[in-house]
Design a protein around this motif. Structure first.
Motif, PDB file in Angstrom:
ATOM      1  N   TYR A   1      37.751  29.750   3.365  1.00 18.95           N
ATOM      2  CA  TYR A   1      38.561  29.338   4.516  1.00 18.95           C
ATOM      3  C   TYR A   1      37.973  28.123   5.212  1.00 18.95           C
ATOM      4  O   TYR A   1      38.663  27.171   5.544  1.00 18.95           O
TER       5      TYR A   1
ATOM      6  N   ARG B   1      32.096  39.456  -1.365  1.00 20.02           N
ATOM      7  CA  ARG B   1      33.541  39.193  -1.305  1.00 20.02           C
ATOM      8  C   ARG B   1      33.937  38.621   0.045  1.00 20.02           C
ATOM      9  O   ARG B   1      34.749  37.703   0.141  1.00 20.02           O
ATOM     10  N   LEU B   2      33.366  39.194   1.099  1.00 16.41           N
ATOM     11  CA  LEU B   2      33.690  38.687   2.437  1.00 16.41           C
ATOM     12  C   LEU B   2      33.236  37.241   2.577  1.00 16.41           C
ATOM     13  O   LEU B   2      33.935  36.391   3.132  1.00 16.41           O
TER      14      LEU B   2
ATOM     15  N   GLU C   1      32.844  34.986   0.288  1.00 16.51           N
ATOM     16  CA  GLU C   1      33.716  34.070  -0.452  1.00 16.51           C
ATOM     17  C   GLU C   1      34.987  33.791   0.331  1.00 16.51           C
ATOM     18  O   GLU C   1      35.440  32.653   0.426  1.00 16.51           O
ATOM     19  N   GLU C   2      35.510  34.856   0.924  1.00 19.13           N
ATOM     20  CA  GLU C   2      36.759  34.701   1.672  1.00 19.13           C
ATOM     21  C   GLU C   2      36.548  33.762   2.871  1.00 19.13           C
ATOM     22  O   GLU C   2      37.328  32.837   3.104  1.00 19.13           O
TER      23      GLU C   2
ATOM     24  N   ARG D   1      42.808  37.859   9.404  1.00 17.94           N
ATOM     25  CA  ARG D   1      41.512  38.538   9.238  1.00 17.94           C
ATOM     26  C   ARG D   1      40.368  37.723   9.809  1.00 17.94           C
ATOM     27  O   ARG D   1      39.350  38.265  10.218  1.00 17.94           O
TER      28      ARG D   1
ATOM     29  N   LEU E   1      34.574  37.335  10.150  1.00 18.83           N
ATOM     30  CA  LEU E   1      35.441  38.151   9.305  1.00 18.83           C
ATOM     31  C   LEU E   1      34.810  39.530   9.193  1.00 18.83           C
ATOM     32  O   LEU E   1      33.657  39.664   8.775  1.00 18.83           O
TER      33      LEU E   1
ATOM     34  N   GLY F   1      43.673  33.519   6.773  1.00 15.51           N
ATOM     35  CA  GLY F   1      43.398  34.747   6.049  1.00 15.51           C
ATOM     36  C   GLY F   1      44.260  35.913   6.497  1.00 15.51           C
ATOM     37  O   GLY F   1      43.773  37.037   6.541  1.00 15.51           O
TER      38      GLY F   1
END
Lengths: 294, 294
Positions: free
Chosen positions: B156, B148-149, B151-152, B209, B136, B206
């Motif tokens: 996923y 933040r990245l 967590e994203e 992303r 990502l 995502g």
DNA sequence: TGTTGACTCTCCTCCGACGGGAGGGATTAT
DNA sequence: ATAATCCCTCCCGTCGGAGGAGAGTCAACA
């Protein structure tokens, strides 16, 4: 907890290597399963492995690495060890450059045709020890007259019957001796026969012309071994001369000829084996030479 | 006929060496007494021994020497072998000079105080293979926002539950990818999780992303492994930077941080183990750089 | 003729840093 | 259940000899 294969792949080392480091106590797994014997490593051991690999890359032995990573006071000695290792590498580089220059000198010798006929393939730098000899020195009109000296010396030893070993001839300025007359025209020649170190000194002979003395040890002696007679010897000298010039060496003393197989063994000249020895040193820069001449 | 000790002393080799050369067939004695097993050498074998010792001095293996002195057509190949050997020595010298420069870089690092606190003791150059990851990428205002990245991405993967292995962050320009917007202010950050080579590709997630891609293999990766949190990492970067400058290396790609022990393992930052990886190449001369920029 | 003492023989182990492989158990995926 | 992979220990080989044990040989000297 990682199994050995996973831990190994993290740093591109082999499983065998990790097992070996375990065996020699350099890097013990964080845990070993008592049932299966499986080794389990922790990610927190990565810095240690990393340090070990770096030191290995520097060329330290595993034993040295052991002291550098295990010791409490490793930090204090590591700089000293690194500097020591740097000096070792510098020394190795110097030795290899020397090797390289000798190889290049030989390849050039072969290309220019000296080699196969003149035995330049056998130029070897070695150390020769001091040698106690019975010697006779004189200045003669030319090299070919040395037979007279040999007859005189051999006649003398047959009377007293002591020496053994290869006959040696020395050419050029006296090596710490005083025999001969340097101002006379002609060439200074010394013929010698080895004496056992503790042999009794024979009585003075030949009207004081024959003496017992010790040929100095030479740390770096350029040697060529040659089969055959005078023609081959002349070529060998040429090849040796070329070799020295090419390698930046100069003679640092009188040359020797060691007759391993000579007239006293056989009259067939093609069977003779003669070793030419010339003490050498690395050519000095002019500044240094000037220093010396003053 | 000389006994082994006499023959050995003529050339300053050991008796053991001569026996070994006999055993491997490199230099057989001229005669062996069948009753006693005594080896007898002839002075006419001296040239051969001489040649062997010279080739040994050049660094050839005994096997190579065997082909060079025994073969009928040895003369034809000897020049080629010598040149080959010269190239090997040159290569070895280069490698040792490289070693030396790495050692000097480290000693300087220690002296100037980087080392013990910043882990400069563990700078290691290694090769890393290509790695398939789930990645990502985005451009964020500063490095601290990368949580933040993570967590994203982790959200996923927990949904699809595939990857394993250490979390990797990549900083700087895209490595063959197109993610992020280079014109935007801020820093390009890519977070990634390793995927097994043959794992099925999870469904697009995502909003497109999150992608599957392969991190390129790197032949020369400068690595530092560091325990601890952000303060230690900053120092490690400084040490690595100093190390590269001192060794004449420049980065040749985006740096990576591999979190061997990270937040997903423990919240105690002092337990974290992070590896900084920077692909490097030797600094090029301007001419070469110009060539490339055109 | 015997007795040194120096020399030599074969055979064995050791060095460093692993690599290769045999033979067998453990774990994981199908 | 089975196959594939991983892991274990143990043993041998690398290169160029060095070191030593135990026994036989040679030359000189009394």
């Amino acid at each position: 907890m990682l199994r050995i294969g996973a831990f190994a792949s993290l740093n591109k080392v082999s499983v065998k290597t990790l097992r070996y480091y375990d065996e020699v106590g350099l890097l013990k797994p964080a845990h070993i399963d008592e049932q299966t014997g499986y080794r389990y490593y922790s990610a927190s051991q990565l810095p240690l492995l990393h340090r070990i690999l770096m030191l290995r890359d520097f060329g330290f032995t595993l034993q040295q690495i052991g002291t550098l990573v295990a010791g409490e006071q490793a930090d204090r000695i590591i700089v000293a060890m690194l500097e020591q290792r740097a000096r070792e590498i510098e020394e190795a580089i110097r030795a290899e450059q020397d090797q390289l220059s000798r190889i290049r000198a030989l390849t050039h010798g072969i290309r220019s045709g000296f080699a196969r006929t003149a035995g330049a393939l056998e130029v070897l730098v070695k150390e020769v020890p001091a040698l106690r000899v019975l010697s006779l020195r004189d200045t003669l009109p030319d090299y070919d007259q040395q037979g007279r000296l040999w007859e005189e010396l051999i006649g003398y030893v047959q009377l007293h019957g002591v020496p053994v070993g290869a006959a040696i001839a020395l050419y050029g300025e006296a090596e710490g001796g005083d025999g001969g007359d340097p101002s006379a025209s002609g060439v200074a020649i010394e013929v010698a026969l080895p004496l056992a170190p503790e042999d009794p000194v024979p009585p003075d002979g030949g009207g004081g012309r024959i003496r017992v003395r010790t040929l100095a040890a030479v740390r770096e002696m350029a040697c060529v071994i040659q089969r055959g007679g005078q023609a081959e010897m002349t070529q060998a000298y040429a090849a040796l001369q070329d070799w020295m010039e090419r390698g930046g060496r100069v003679p640092s003393g009188p040359g020797r000829e060691v007759h391993h197989v000579g007239f006293k063994d056989t009259l067939d000249v093609s069977e003779h084996v003669t070793e030419i020895q010339i003490p050498i040193s690395v050519r000095e820069v002019p500044a240094d030479a000037t220093e010396r001449s003053h």
